[in-house]
Design a protein around this motif. Structure first.
Motif, short mmCIF file in Angstrom:
data_model
loop_
_atom_site.label_atom_id
_atom_site.label_comp_id
_atom_site.label_asym_id
_atom_site.label_seq_id
_atom_site.Cartn_x
_atom_site.Cartn_y
_atom_site.Cartn_z
N HIS A 198 3.68 -6.57 -7.48
CA HIS A 198 3.88 -7.95 -7.95
C HIS A 198 2.59 -8.45 -8.58
O HIS A 198 1.48 -8.26 -8.04
CB HIS A 198 4.27 -8.85 -6.78
CG HIS A 198 5.52 -8.38 -6.08
ND1 HIS A 198 6.78 -8.63 -6.57
CD2 HIS A 198 5.69 -7.68 -4.93
CE1 HIS A 198 7.69 -8.10 -5.77
NE2 HIS A 198 7.05 -7.52 -4.75
N LYS A 234 0.61 -11.67 -11.15
CA LYS A 234 0.64 -13.08 -11.54
C LYS A 234 1.12 -13.25 -12.98
O LYS A 234 1.88 -14.18 -13.29
CB LYS A 234 -0.75 -13.70 -11.38
CG LYS A 234 -1.19 -13.89 -9.94
CD LYS A 234 -2.55 -14.58 -9.90
CE LYS A 234 -3.00 -14.82 -8.46
NZ LYS A 234 -4.32 -15.49 -8.40
N ASP A 235 0.66 -12.38 -13.87
CA ASP A 235 0.91 -12.55 -15.29
C ASP A 235 1.90 -11.55 -15.88
O ASP A 235 2.10 -11.53 -17.10
CB ASP A 235 -0.41 -12.47 -16.07
CG ASP A 235 -1.44 -13.48 -15.58
OD1 ASP A 235 -1.01 -14.60 -15.24
OD2 ASP A 235 -2.63 -13.15 -15.54
N SER A 259 7.33 -8.14 -12.06
CA SER A 259 7.24 -7.25 -10.90
C SER A 259 7.80 -5.89 -11.27
O SER A 259 8.71 -5.77 -12.09
CB SER A 259 8.02 -7.84 -9.72
OG SER A 259 7.45 -9.07 -9.32
#
Length: 229
Positions: free
Chosen positions: A207, A209-210, A213
């Motif tokens: 996973h 942030k940007d 996933s």
């Protein structure tokens, strides 16, 4: 004063000419050899040990070459392909010159043994339909295996056979390597199940942030698995 016959002089000149040619050929070979050597030490026994072509029953793998670039772009620049491979692309697709520059960069990596890369040809049509590669381990690029096939050629066992051929070639060149890995976006279920069908095993999910996933999968060297069992 020493007299030298014309016959002996011609023989001497001819011998020196042959020696000169041999020396030039050796120097040229040494220079060419240095140009083809990898800048780093990788597991390939030598870059030129890779097969130029691997023929299967359904498809044929051929090493990436400049003469395939235009066909590569045409087949790759398909909205359904782009959607799966890239996080964000302009509506009009991938810009031609940028893509050509990218392929030239990939060709340099291939020449230096940083990646085992093949384009996929359909045997019936003798037409470029996709590409697949296995990259050398790199902490800045953790996903090693990558592939795409134009949707018009999905099904029929093409990807499965292409993967079987490239994985066999990879482990032939890397006999002591235990495995390689692949990332696939969790939204790309078709790609995920295709990798599972090829023999990849799910290890974990990643996973970010940007970024989307992803599933993290690994494929193990069949010979090593047999030895362990």
């Amino acid at each position: 004063m020493l007299k030298i016959s014309k016959k002996f002089l011609k023989l001497l000149i001819g011998l020196l000419f042959i020696i000169g040619l041999s020396t030039f050929a050796y120097i040229h070979y040494q220079q060419k050899s240095r140009l083809t050597q990898s800048s780093k030490s990788f597991n390939f026994s030598r870059p030129d040990n890779r097969k130029d072509e691997i023929k299967g029953e359904i498809i044929t793998l051929r090493r990436l070459r400049p003469e395939y670039f235009n066909d590569f772009y045409k087949m790759h620049n398909d909205p359904s392909i782009i959607q799966r491979l890239y996080e964000a692309v302009e509506p009009e697709g991938i810009e031609y010159n940028s893509f050509m520059a990218h392929l030239k960069y990939e060709l340099k990596k291939e020449a230096n043994g940083l990646v085992l890369s093949y384009v996929i040809f359909d045997n019936k049509e003798d037409k470029l339909i996709g590409n697949l590669e296995i990259r050398e381990p790199d902490p800045d690029d953790p996903g090693q295996f990558g592939c795409w096939i134009n949707p018009k050629y999905w099904g029929g066992g093409r990807l499965y056979e292409a993967f079987k051929l490239i994985s066999q070639e990879y482990f032939r060149l890397h006999p002591d390597t235990e495995k390689f890995n692949a990332h696939v976006k969790m939204s790309n279920l078709r790609g995920y199940f295709a990798l599972k069908k090829c023999g990849f095993k799910l290890i974990k999910t990643l996973h970010f942030k940007d970024m989307s996933s992803r599933y993290f999968l690994e494929y193990y060297n069949p010979k090593m698995e047999k030895q362990q069992n």
